[in-house]
Design a protein around this motif. Sequence first.
Motif, PDB file in Angstrom:
ATOM      1  N   ASP A 161       0.817  -1.222   0.000  1.00 33.85           N
ATOM      2  CA  ASP A 161       0.000   0.000   0.000  1.00 33.85           C
ATOM      3  C   ASP A 161       0.848   1.269   0.000  1.00 33.85           C
ATOM      4  N   PRO A 162       1.895   1.373   0.834  1.00 33.13           N
ATOM      5  CA  PRO A 162       2.743   2.573   0.751  1.00 33.13           C
ATOM      6  C   PRO A 162       3.356   2.770  -0.629  1.00 33.13           C
ATOM      7  N   ARG A 165       0.702   4.036  -2.988  1.00 27.17           N
ATOM      8  CA  ARG A 165       0.427   5.463  -2.743  1.00 27.17           C
ATOM      9  C   ARG A 165       1.509   6.335  -3.363  1.00 27.17           C
ATOM     10  N   GLY A 168       0.828   6.395  -6.982  1.00 34.64           N
ATOM     11  CA  GLY A 168      -0.335   7.241  -7.218  1.00 34.64           C
ATOM     12  C   GLY A 168       0.007   8.715  -7.134  1.00 34.64           C
ATOM     13  N   GLN A 169       0.862   9.078  -6.211  1.00 31.58           N
ATOM     14  CA  GLN A 169       1.314  10.468  -6.108  1.00 31.58           C
ATOM     15  C   GLN A 169       2.027  10.895  -7.391  1.00 31.58           C
ATOM     16  N   HIS A 172      -0.484  11.373 -10.180  1.00 31.84           N
ATOM     17  CA  HIS A 172      -1.179  12.657 -10.021  1.00 31.84           C
ATOM     18  C   HIS A 172      -0.312  13.807 -10.527  1.00 31.84           C
ATOM     19  N   ASP A 210      -9.458   3.163  -7.376  1.00 31.19           N
ATOM     20  CA  ASP A 210      -8.339   4.097  -7.463  1.00 31.19           C
ATOM     21  C   ASP A 210      -7.196   3.682  -6.540  1.00 31.19           C
ATOM     22  N   ARG A 211      -6.995   2.367  -6.438  1.00 28.17           N
ATOM     23  CA  ARG A 211      -5.938   1.856  -5.560  1.00 28.17           C
ATOM     24  C   ARG A 211      -4.704   1.485  -6.360  1.00 28.17           C
TER      25      ARG A 211
END
Length: 326
Positions: A161-162, A165, A168-169, A172, A210-211
Amino acid sequence: MSATALDAYTLEKLVAAAVAAPSVHTTQPWRFRLDPGALTLQMRAATGRALRHTDPTGRALHVSVGCALFNPRVAAVHFGWEPVPRLPPRPEQPDLLATVRLAGASRTSVPPALYEAVWRRHSCRFPFSDRALPTAVVRELRDAAGADGAHLDLVSPADVDPLLRLIGQAEHRNNADTDRAAESRRWVRASGRAADGLAPEVLGPQDFLDRVPMRDFGTHRRPGALTAVPFEHRPHLLVLSTDHDRRADWLRAGQALEHVLLVATAHGVRASLLDQALEWPDLRDRLILPSASGRPRHAQMVIRAGYGPEGPPSPRLPVPTPWRAS
């Protein structure tokens, strides 16, 4: 084996194998030239197909060319030749990144499944199942990376998960950056068009939750262009890394990456590349991995692997005539 045994069919297969390799944004940023006298295939950077904003240092371009370098090595052995790859530092020819010399009869062998995987391998950007990767397969993938001077680590469940993320950052940021978003959109073509580029059906859906941050190549500018479906609940991620971070290491990482992907393909494992976080220096620094020597290792690729649909292949440029510049 004499030079006359290197016929046109074998030459075409060697270059076709190189062209089948994965590349950043499917840009295929390479050119090939054969030196018939030296029986050497030269691999050069096609700088006109480079990503000036997304890949300003050329790291991803070198990784892509490294992938393209590995496939002719496999094909050469398949046809009975011993491939001798070199990563020559040639300041007077900065676009010459690697060569493969065919040095007589092969002294090694490759499993037939590996050669067959050259033609079957392609990225799958669709959801995978939650089925775990068998331990024996993970071990083979690690061995494949190690055989070409890289490391491969299966990300622990606690760290998935980290890492997602972080990716995902980066995704973005890519979407918010005008130059990078425009550069990505350049490589999305209309469905059915003959030119190279990524067709919408190749891109696959986006994760409904959105994972899993799949790259959208700018389709956020066209709402509804991609459907959204739930992706796997427990993605299996692997990080490919090298001990150093020089141009030669990027090329080695590319060879190791393609070796890993071919072994995965031979085992029926699908894969896609989540390289967004590697495109931002500050985020890539957070992916530095410890090593047994105590020196940090440099992440070169994040691989999402698992079991799922085959998905359509990405388009490829026509195979050039290998005995002249392409």
